[in-house]
Design a protein around this motif. Structure first.
Motif, PDB file in Angstrom:
ATOM      1  N   THR A  37       5.440  -8.883 -23.812  1.00 14.97           N
ATOM      2  CA  THR A  37       4.680 -10.104 -24.222  1.00 14.97           C
ATOM      3  C   THR A  37       5.527 -11.234 -23.287  1.00 14.97           C
ATOM      4  O   THR A  37       4.827 -11.906 -22.834  1.00 14.97           O
ATOM      5  CB  THR A  37       5.069 -10.374 -25.734  1.00 14.97           C
ATOM      6  N   LEU A  38       6.884 -11.039 -23.237  1.00 12.16           N
ATOM      7  CA  LEU A  38       7.473 -11.949 -22.456  1.00 12.16           C
ATOM      8  C   LEU A  38       7.006 -12.020 -21.044  1.00 12.16           C
ATOM      9  O   LEU A  38       6.917 -13.030 -20.476  1.00 12.16           O
ATOM     10  CB  LEU A  38       9.321 -11.792 -22.466  1.00 12.16           C
ATOM     11  N   PHE A  39       6.824 -10.949 -20.541  1.00 14.70           N
ATOM     12  CA  PHE A  39       6.461 -10.572 -19.319  1.00 14.70           C
ATOM     13  C   PHE A  39       4.924 -11.459 -18.801  1.00 14.70           C
ATOM     14  O   PHE A  39       4.875 -12.012 -18.002  1.00 14.70           O
ATOM     15  CB  PHE A  39       6.529  -9.139 -18.952  1.00 14.70           C
ATOM     16  N   ASN A  40       4.178 -11.136 -19.938  1.00 18.43           N
ATOM     17  CA  ASN A  40       3.108 -11.770 -19.929  1.00 18.43           C
ATOM     18  C   ASN A  40       2.935 -13.241 -19.899  1.00 18.43           C
ATOM     19  O   ASN A  40       2.017 -13.805 -19.509  1.00 18.43           O
ATOM     20  CB  ASN A  40       2.159 -11.017 -21.050  1.00 18.43           C
ATOM     21  N   LYS A  41       3.928 -13.820 -20.673  1.00 21.83           N
ATOM     22  CA  LYS A  41       3.849 -15.334 -20.969  1.00 21.83           C
ATOM     23  C   LYS A  41       4.427 -15.775 -19.501  1.00 21.83           C
ATOM     24  O   LYS A  41       3.912 -16.856 -19.025  1.00 21.83           O
ATOM     25  CB  LYS A  41       4.916 -15.550 -21.998  1.00 21.83           C
ATOM     26  N   ILE A  42       5.488 -15.243 -18.872  1.00 23.79           N
ATOM     27  CA  ILE A  42       5.823 -15.897 -17.669  1.00 23.79           C
ATOM     28  C   ILE A  42       4.889 -15.488 -16.461  1.00 23.79           C
ATOM     29  O   ILE A  42       4.567 -16.387 -15.700  1.00 23.79           O
ATOM     30  CB  ILE A  42       7.220 -15.071 -17.186  1.00 23.79           C
ATOM     31  N   PHE A  43       4.353 -14.390 -16.436  1.00 24.49           N
ATOM     32  CA  PHE A  43       3.468 -13.966 -15.351  1.00 24.49           C
ATOM     33  C   PHE A  43       2.049 -14.025 -15.871  1.00 24.49           C
ATOM     34  O   PHE A  43       1.581 -12.936 -16.430  1.00 24.49           O
ATOM     35  CB  PHE A  43       3.691 -12.784 -14.492  1.00 24.49           C
ATOM     36  N   SER A  44       1.127 -15.000 -15.891  1.00 25.10           N
ATOM     37  CA  SER A  44      -0.219 -15.211 -16.190  1.00 25.10           C
ATOM     38  C   SER A  44      -1.296 -14.410 -15.401  1.00 25.10           C
ATOM     39  O   SER A  44      -0.343 -14.156 -14.185  1.00 25.10           O
ATOM     40  CB  SER A  44      -0.647 -16.421 -16.623  1.00 25.10           C
ATOM     41  N   THR A  45      -2.092 -14.370 -15.685  1.00 24.74           N
ATOM     42  CA  THR A  45      -3.245 -13.375 -14.749  1.00 24.74           C
ATOM     43  C   THR A  45      -3.107 -14.616 -13.386  1.00 24.74           C
ATOM     44  O   THR A  45      -3.204 -13.970 -12.162  1.00 24.74           O
ATOM     45  CB  THR A  45      -4.546 -13.366 -15.243  1.00 24.74           C
ATOM     46  N   LYS A  46      -3.246 -15.750 -13.652  1.00 26.89           N
ATOM     47  CA  LYS A  46      -3.568 -16.702 -12.389  1.00 26.89           C
ATOM     48  C   LYS A  46      -2.336 -16.479 -11.623  1.00 26.89           C
ATOM     49  O   LYS A  46      -2.624 -16.873 -10.321  1.00 26.89           O
ATOM     50  CB  LYS A  46      -3.851 -18.175 -13.152  1.00 26.89           C
TER      51      LYS A  46
END
Length: 44
Positions: free
Chosen positions: A2-11
């Motif tokens: 989840t942390l990774f997804n927060k830091i690196f969003s799709t955009k």
């Protein structure tokens, strides 16, 4: 994860991929046409 997804969003990931892709394309074109951005900028 989840942390990774927060830091690196799709955009953000798309922007990184685009920038890296552009750099690779420039490198390939430079090598193919024997063209160097350093010499081109120095000639200005």
């Amino acid at each position: 994860m989840t942390l990774f997804n927060k830091i690196f969003s799709t955009k953000t990931l798309l922007q990184i991929v685009c920038v890296l892709g552009a750099v690779v394309v420039m490198k390939v074109l430079s090598a193919h046409y024997d063209f160097s951005w350093a010499t081109a900028l120095a000639a200005e």
